[in-house]
Design a protein around this motif. Structure first.
Motif, PDB file in Angstrom:
ATOM      1  N   THR A  23       7.655 -14.209  10.595  1.00 15.26           N
ATOM      2  CA  THR A  23       8.085 -15.364   9.795  1.00 15.26           C
ATOM      3  C   THR A  23       7.071 -15.752   8.718  1.00 15.26           C
ATOM      4  N   LEU A  24       5.944 -15.055   8.661  1.00 13.66           N
ATOM      5  CA  LEU A  24       4.920 -15.356   7.668  1.00 13.66           C
ATOM      6  C   LEU A  24       4.883 -14.277   6.597  1.00 13.66           C
ATOM      7  N   THR A  25       4.526 -14.678   5.386  1.00 18.16           N
ATOM      8  CA  THR A  25       4.384 -13.700   4.306  1.00 18.16           C
ATOM      9  C   THR A  25       3.225 -12.758   4.607  1.00 18.16           C
ATOM     10  N   ILE A  26       3.196 -11.657   3.889  1.00 20.74           N
ATOM     11  CA  ILE A  26       2.104 -10.696   4.048  1.00 20.74           C
ATOM     12  C   ILE A  26       0.764 -11.356   3.722  1.00 20.74           C
ATOM     13  N   ARG A  27       0.736 -12.205   2.716  1.00 23.05           N
ATOM     14  CA  ARG A  27      -0.500 -12.913   2.362  1.00 23.05           C
ATOM     15  C   ARG A  27      -1.039 -13.715   3.553  1.00 23.05           C
ATOM     16  N   LYS A  28      -0.143 -14.500   4.176  1.00 23.96           N
ATOM     17  CA  LYS A  28      -0.577 -15.347   5.293  1.00 23.96           C
ATOM     18  C   LYS A  28      -0.933 -14.515   6.520  1.00 23.96           C
ATOM     19  N   ASP A  65       3.924 -11.692  -1.195  1.00 28.40           N
ATOM     20  CA  ASP A  65       4.876 -12.779  -0.929  1.00 28.40           C
ATOM     21  C   ASP A  65       6.094 -12.319  -0.138  1.00 28.40           C
ATOM     22  N   ALA A  66       6.110 -11.059   0.234  1.00 33.21           N
ATOM     23  CA  ALA A  66       7.214 -10.517   1.026  1.00 33.21           C
ATOM     24  C   ALA A  66       6.985 -10.795   2.509  1.00 33.21           C
ATOM     25  N   LEU A  67       8.070 -10.735   3.292  1.00 34.20           N
ATOM     26  CA  LEU A  67       7.972 -10.820   4.745  1.00 34.20           C
ATOM     27  C   LEU A  67       7.795  -9.410   5.307  1.00 34.20           C
ATOM     28  N   PRO A  68       7.230  -9.295   6.502  1.00 26.73           N
ATOM     29  CA  PRO A  68       6.981  -7.964   7.063  1.00 26.73           C
ATOM     30  C   PRO A  68       8.205  -7.054   7.089  1.00 26.73           C
ATOM     31  N   ASN A  69       9.394  -7.605   7.401  1.00 29.49           N
ATOM     32  CA  ASN A  69      10.583  -6.743   7.497  1.00 29.49           C
ATOM     33  C   ASN A  69      11.082  -6.246   6.146  1.00 29.49           C
ATOM     34  N   GLN A  70      10.453  -6.716   5.070  1.00 24.93           N
ATOM     35  CA  GLN A  70      10.798  -6.253   3.732  1.00 24.93           C
ATOM     36  C   GLN A  70       9.888  -5.111   3.280  1.00 24.93           C
ATOM     37  N   LEU A  71       8.974  -4.705   4.148  1.00 17.79           N
ATOM     38  CA  LEU A  71       8.036  -3.625   3.842  1.00 17.79           C
ATOM     39  C   LEU A  71       8.348  -2.398   4.682  1.00 17.79           C
ATOM     40  N   SER A  72       7.960  -1.255   4.173  1.00 13.74           N
ATOM     41  CA  SER A  72       8.075  -0.018   4.948  1.00 13.74           C
ATOM     42  C   SER A  72       7.033  -0.022   6.063  1.00 13.74           C
ATOM     43  N   GLY A  73       7.163   0.922   7.003  1.00  5.97           N
ATOM     44  CA  GLY A  73       6.187   1.020   8.080  1.00  5.97           C
ATOM     45  C   GLY A  73       4.779   1.252   7.561  1.00  5.97           C
ATOM     46  N   GLY A  74       4.664   2.130   6.565  1.00  4.31           N
ATOM     47  CA  GLY A  74       3.347   2.406   5.988  1.00  4.31           C
ATOM     48  C   GLY A  74       2.744   1.181   5.330  1.00  4.31           C
TER      49      GLY A  74
END
Length: 226
Positions: free
Chosen positions: A99-104, A136-145
């Motif tokens: 639920t937290l952004t990549i930054r946080k 500013d993306a959430l973890p599920n918006q990123l690839s595994g890498g």
């Protein structure tokens, strides 16, 4: 400068006739800036050693010093604080807060201590790991890498004395695995980060500067590459 020192570390589980010796007389020294791989088959004791170095378990006997501090006598609270401030931990599973952004997520160790990040260092880390445009993306918006890169960034944000990476490529395909190892090597060289990589993959281990082999709870080989 010596960052890690294990003196006669032994770990026994169980009691009486059901005792199992997971580690036996481990003596190990790691200098600041080294990139060391610890290899061994499943059940060799490498994960037990990682748990002790990561302050989530204690040795049955012996001592462990990290950055000059004896961690083997820590209480649970002392261990948690030391782990957050002095150790970078990277696992096979990224353990990002969804639920937290990549930054946080990256800044979480500092936020827990109510400390302000060094913005220049933060930008250096996220840029070198190639995720500066995904903060500013959430973890599920990123690839595994990309998620693993974020996990590495989080592990580096406190400038830890020691980064412990437990099978960090185990959940990734070959291309992403290669990139993650390259990222660890980059942090080792550009930030002089001391890294201890736990792996069963000999090809991954060959990327380190030094390879320590564990078998049946004992160090059977310790060699520098090149």
């Amino acid at each position: 400068m010596e960052i890690l020192k294990c003196e006669g570390v032994k770990k026994i589980y169980g009691s009486g006739g059901s005792q199992v010796t997971a580690l036996s007389e481990i003596n190990l020294s790691v200098e600041k800036g080294e990139f060391v791989a610890i290899v061994g088959a499943s059940g060799s004791g490498k994960s037990t050693l990682l748990h002790i170095l990561g302050t989530v378990d204690k040795p049955s006997s012996g001592k462990v010093f990290i950055d000059g501090v004896d961690i083997s006598t820590f209480s649970r609270t002392q261990a948690a604080v030391f782990r957050r401030r002095k150790l970078g931990l990277v696992y096979q599973f990224y353990n990002l807060i969804p639920t937290l952004t990549i930054r946080k997520n990256i800044l979480m160790p500092l936020l827990l201590d109510k400390k302000k990040p060094n913005q220049e260092y933060f930008e250096q880390v996220v840029s070198s790991l190639g995720i500066a445009d995904r903060l500013d993306a959430l973890p599920n918006q990123l690839s595994g890498g990309q998620q693993q890169r974020a996990a590495i960034a989080r592990s580096l944000i406190y400038r830890p004395a020691l980064l412990l990476a437990d099978e960090p490529t185990g959940n990734l395909d070959r291309k992403n695995s290669s990139e993650i190892i390259d990222m660890l090597k980059l942090s080792n060289r550009s930030l002089n980060q001391t890294i201890l990589l736990i792996t069963h993959d000999e090809k991954v281990a060959l990327e380190a500067d030094r390879i320590v082999t564990i078998e049946d709870g004992r160090i059977i080989s310790d060699r520098k590459r090149g």
